[in-house]
Design an enzyme around this catalytic site. Structure first.
Site: not given
Ligand code: C5P
Length: 238
Positions: A68-69, A74-75, A185
């Site tokens: 998640k940069l 430049n960085t 889910r």
């Molecule tokens: O455990 P769970 O299914 O909630 O994990 C979701 C993963 O997706 C975590 O690693 C979380 O950091 C990542 N994530 C997120 N929403 C985003 C980007 C990444 O939940 N927009």
């Protein structure tokens, strides 16, 4: 270059959100053959996860480094150049136009076409009130749409958004960009801190390419059985 998935297993991304590399290794062993990509996020990155990511990539695993940069151009360009040597398949950058352009430039400079840059639109743990509290005006959907269009313009390989937004985003980003959705889910599972959620079946039907599903798998009594059931649900939606 398209980064769309090959099959049902390829669509499942398991985040190794555990405290140690040993526990991550155990999860990889338990889910072997049922997960397309292993995601290494901040927690593990700060506990030997970067070396682990390189090692896994060398062994032939598909790795998603969720960095998640967000930084000055430049960085970002320098960081992405170094990251491109690690052999990982996906990395995330925040979906601000300049930020994404700086990351794309890095890959162009080094001629790396294998690494898929993903623009993070709006975190799936954020609801309307959270987005408002962060200073944005208007519905979350508008912000996600704007960032998806910016991702297309910048030339990244895909976006991360909630499955609730996938159908609308597919129209915005077309066929070329991949859509990666956390906030998934299975029926009856705890939503935890996720706010904008959908089942694996509905997420795939809505146009998500890759599903990031963590706690319903790694907190299950039998992670292998949980992963197998999710792959079957993905398959049934294709
Ligand atoms: O455990 P769970 O299914 O909630 O994990 C979701 C993963 O997706 C975590 O690693 C979380 O950091 C990542 N994530 C997120 N929403 C985003 C980007 C990444 O939940 N927009």
């Amino acid at each position: 270059m398209s980064y769309r998935p090959a099959n049902a297993v390829d669509r499942l991304i398991l985040p190794l959100d555990v405290p140690t590399v040993d526990e991550a290794r155990q999860l990889v062993r338990q889910t072997q053959g049922l997960v397309g990509t292993y995601k290494i996020g901040m927690q593990l990155q700060f506990a030997g996860g970067l070396q682990f990511a390189e090692e896994m990539a060398r062994e032939g695993h598909s790795i998603f480094l969720d960095v998640k940069l967000l930084d000055i151009d430049n960085t970002i360009t320098s960081a992405v150049k170094n990251l491109s040597k690690m052999g990982v398949r996906f990395i995330t950058v925040h979906a601000y136009p300049k930020n994404m352009r700086a990351a794309v430039k890095a890959l162009e400079d080094v001629g790396n076409k294998d690494l898929c840059l993903l623009g993070v639109t709006v975190l799936t743990s954020m609801d309307e009130q959270d987005v408002k509290d962060a200073g944005y005006v208007g519905p979350t959907q508008n912000l996600v749409e704007q960032r998806a269009l910016d991702a297309v313009a910048a030339g990244v390989g895909g976006i991360v958004c909630s499955p609730v937004e996938s159908a609308a985003m597919r129209i915005k980003v077309g066929d070329k960009l991949c859509i990666v959705t956390p906030g998934v889910r299975p029926e009856g599972a705890n939503a935890d801190d996720q706010r904008r959620v959908m089942t694996p079946y509905d997420a795939i039907r809505a146009g998500s390419d890759y599903l990031v599903i963590g706690r319903p798998i790694y907190r299950a009594e039998d992670p292998r059985a949980a992963a197998r059931a999710i792959v079957a649900e993905i398959e049934s939606a294709l």
